[in-house]
Motif scaffolding. Sequence first.
Motif, PDB file in Angstrom:
ATOM      1  N   ASN A  40      -4.312   5.794  -9.981  1.00 22.96           N
ATOM      2  CA  ASN A  40      -2.542   6.333 -10.660  1.00 22.96           C
ATOM      3  C   ASN A  40      -1.759   4.030  -9.781  1.00 22.96           C
ATOM      4  OD1 ASN A  40       0.923   6.157 -10.505  1.00 22.96           O
ATOM      5  ND2 ASN A  40       0.655   7.128  -9.031  1.00 22.96           N
ATOM      6  N   GLY A  41      -1.179   3.533 -10.330  1.00 21.52           N
ATOM      7  CA  GLY A  41      -1.281   2.136 -10.420  1.00 21.52           C
ATOM      8  C   GLY A  41      -2.228   1.245 -10.078  1.00 21.52           C
ATOM      9  N   VAL A  42      -3.178   1.683 -10.678  1.00 23.04           N
ATOM     10  CA  VAL A  42      -4.476   1.023 -10.574  1.00 23.04           C
ATOM     11  C   VAL A  42      -5.291   0.005 -12.015  1.00 23.04           C
ATOM     12  CG1 VAL A  42      -7.212   0.135  -9.861  1.00 23.04           C
ATOM     13  CG2 VAL A  42      -5.814   1.838  -8.668  1.00 23.04           C
ATOM     14  N   GLY A  43      -4.708  -0.901 -12.873  1.00 25.19           N
ATOM     15  CA  GLY A  43      -5.559  -1.129 -12.756  1.00 25.19           C
ATOM     16  C   GLY A  43      -6.498  -2.000 -13.381  1.00 25.19           C
ATOM     17  N   ALA A  44      -7.177  -3.314 -14.482  1.00 21.49           N
ATOM     18  CA  ALA A  44      -8.503  -4.015 -14.679  1.00 21.49           C
ATOM     19  C   ALA A  44      -8.361  -4.809 -13.556  1.00 21.49           C
ATOM     20  CB  ALA A  44      -8.459  -4.823 -15.697  1.00 21.49           C
ATOM     21  N   ILE A  72      -3.910  -4.331  -3.254  1.00 19.89           N
ATOM     22  CA  ILE A  72      -3.680  -3.042  -3.123  1.00 19.89           C
ATOM     23  C   ILE A  72      -3.101  -3.311  -1.387  1.00 19.89           C
ATOM     24  CG2 ILE A  72      -4.668  -1.223  -2.538  1.00 19.89           C
ATOM     25  CD1 ILE A  72      -5.889  -1.764  -5.013  1.00 19.89           C
ATOM     26  N   GLY A  73      -1.554  -1.828  -1.236  1.00 23.53           N
ATOM     27  CA  GLY A  73      -0.852  -1.709  -0.347  1.00 23.53           C
ATOM     28  C   GLY A  73      -0.992  -0.731   0.280  1.00 23.53           C
ATOM     29  N   GLU A  74      -0.668   0.193   0.769  1.00 21.18           N
ATOM     30  CA  GLU A  74      -0.570   1.302   1.490  1.00 21.18           C
ATOM     31  C   GLU A  74      -0.107   2.848   1.561  1.00 21.18           C
ATOM     32  OE1 GLU A  74       1.081   1.088   6.103  1.00 21.18           O
ATOM     33  OE2 GLU A  74      -0.626  -0.806   6.827  1.00 21.18           O
ATOM     34  N   LYS A  75       1.148   2.331   0.045  1.00 19.87           N
ATOM     35  CA  LYS A  75       1.683   2.914  -0.452  1.00 19.87           C
ATOM     36  C   LYS A  75       1.000   3.626  -1.612  1.00 19.87           C
ATOM     37  CE  LYS A  75       6.533   1.457  -0.154  1.00 19.87           C
ATOM     38  NZ  LYS A  75       7.324   1.245  -0.563  1.00 19.87           N
ATOM     39  N   LEU A  76       0.078   2.614  -1.993  1.00 19.52           N
ATOM     40  CA  LEU A  76      -0.579   2.264  -3.121  1.00 19.52           C
ATOM     41  C   LEU A  76      -1.852   3.415  -2.603  1.00 19.52           C
ATOM     42  CD1 LEU A  76      -1.945   0.400  -6.663  1.00 19.52           C
ATOM     43  CD2 LEU A  76      -3.855   0.949  -5.128  1.00 19.52           C
ATOM     44  N   VAL A  77      -2.856   3.587  -1.457  1.00 20.30           N
ATOM     45  CA  VAL A  77      -3.601   4.427  -1.270  1.00 20.30           C
ATOM     46  C   VAL A  77      -3.440   5.342  -0.817  1.00 20.30           C
ATOM     47  CG1 VAL A  77      -5.119   4.710   1.041  1.00 20.30           C
ATOM     48  CG2 VAL A  77      -4.551   2.035   0.050  1.00 20.30           C
ATOM     49  N   GLU A  78      -1.869   5.345  -0.714  1.00 23.49           N
ATOM     50  CA  GLU A  78      -1.261   6.831  -0.111  1.00 23.49           C
ATOM     51  C   GLU A  78      -0.891   7.476  -1.313  1.00 23.49           C
ATOM     52  OE1 GLU A  78      -0.484   9.211   2.606  1.00 23.49           O
ATOM     53  OE2 GLU A  78      -1.759   7.257   3.370  1.00 23.49           O
ATOM     54  N   ALA A  82      -5.322  11.586  -2.186  1.00 18.09           N
ATOM     55  CA  ALA A  82      -6.309  13.322  -2.515  1.00 18.09           C
ATOM     56  C   ALA A  82      -7.126  12.799  -3.063  1.00 18.09           C
ATOM     57  CB  ALA A  82      -5.306  13.353  -2.921  1.00 18.09           C
ATOM     58  N   ASN A  83      -7.412  12.096  -3.971  1.00 20.49           N
ATOM     59  CA  ASN A  83      -8.864  11.247  -4.784  1.00 20.49           C
ATOM     60  C   ASN A  83      -9.335  10.479  -4.369  1.00 20.49           C
ATOM     61  OD1 ASN A  83      -6.943  13.419  -6.804  1.00 20.49           O
ATOM     62  ND2 ASN A  83      -5.633  11.365  -7.757  1.00 20.49           N
ATOM     63  N   LEU A  84      -9.382  10.145  -3.202  1.00 20.89           N
ATOM     64  CA  LEU A  84     -10.368   9.298  -2.969  1.00 20.89           C
ATOM     65  C   LEU A  84     -11.728   9.230  -2.107  1.00 20.89           C
ATOM     66  CD1 LEU A  84      -8.062   5.984  -2.513  1.00 20.89           C
ATOM     67  CD2 LEU A  84      -9.030   6.433  -4.460  1.00 20.89           C
ATOM     68  N   THR A  85     -12.398   8.914  -2.001  1.00 26.36           N
ATOM     69  CA  THR A  85     -13.590   9.320  -0.658  1.00 26.36           C
ATOM     70  C   THR A  85     -13.683   7.972  -0.425  1.00 26.36           C
ATOM     71  OG1 THR A  85     -15.095  10.992   0.391  1.00 26.36           O
ATOM     72  CG2 THR A  85     -15.275  10.320  -2.253  1.00 26.36           C
TER      73      THR A  85
END
Length: 90
Positions: A40-44, A72-78, A82-85
Amino acid sequence: MIFMNLLKTALFAALIGLSNLALAAININTASTTELETLNGVGAAKAKAIVEYREKHGPFKSVDQLAEVKGIGEKLVEKNRANLTTAAGK
């Protein structure tokens, strides 16, 4: 009637399979730009920046470290936590 039950069973099994795919976490240490673009929020451009950061600095030690990537900011990470490892199978 038997056909309808078989069809319902097949559709249910397909939906279960798709939901399992959606739950698979993306490993930010091994993901391709194409895989990263599904976030979510990550493009090319952001996906490319993640890969370049990883190549320059080595593997991410935590998902939180992803916020150190330019763009990439903290909001995008948050939004995507749940979908990251950072480790296979976790």
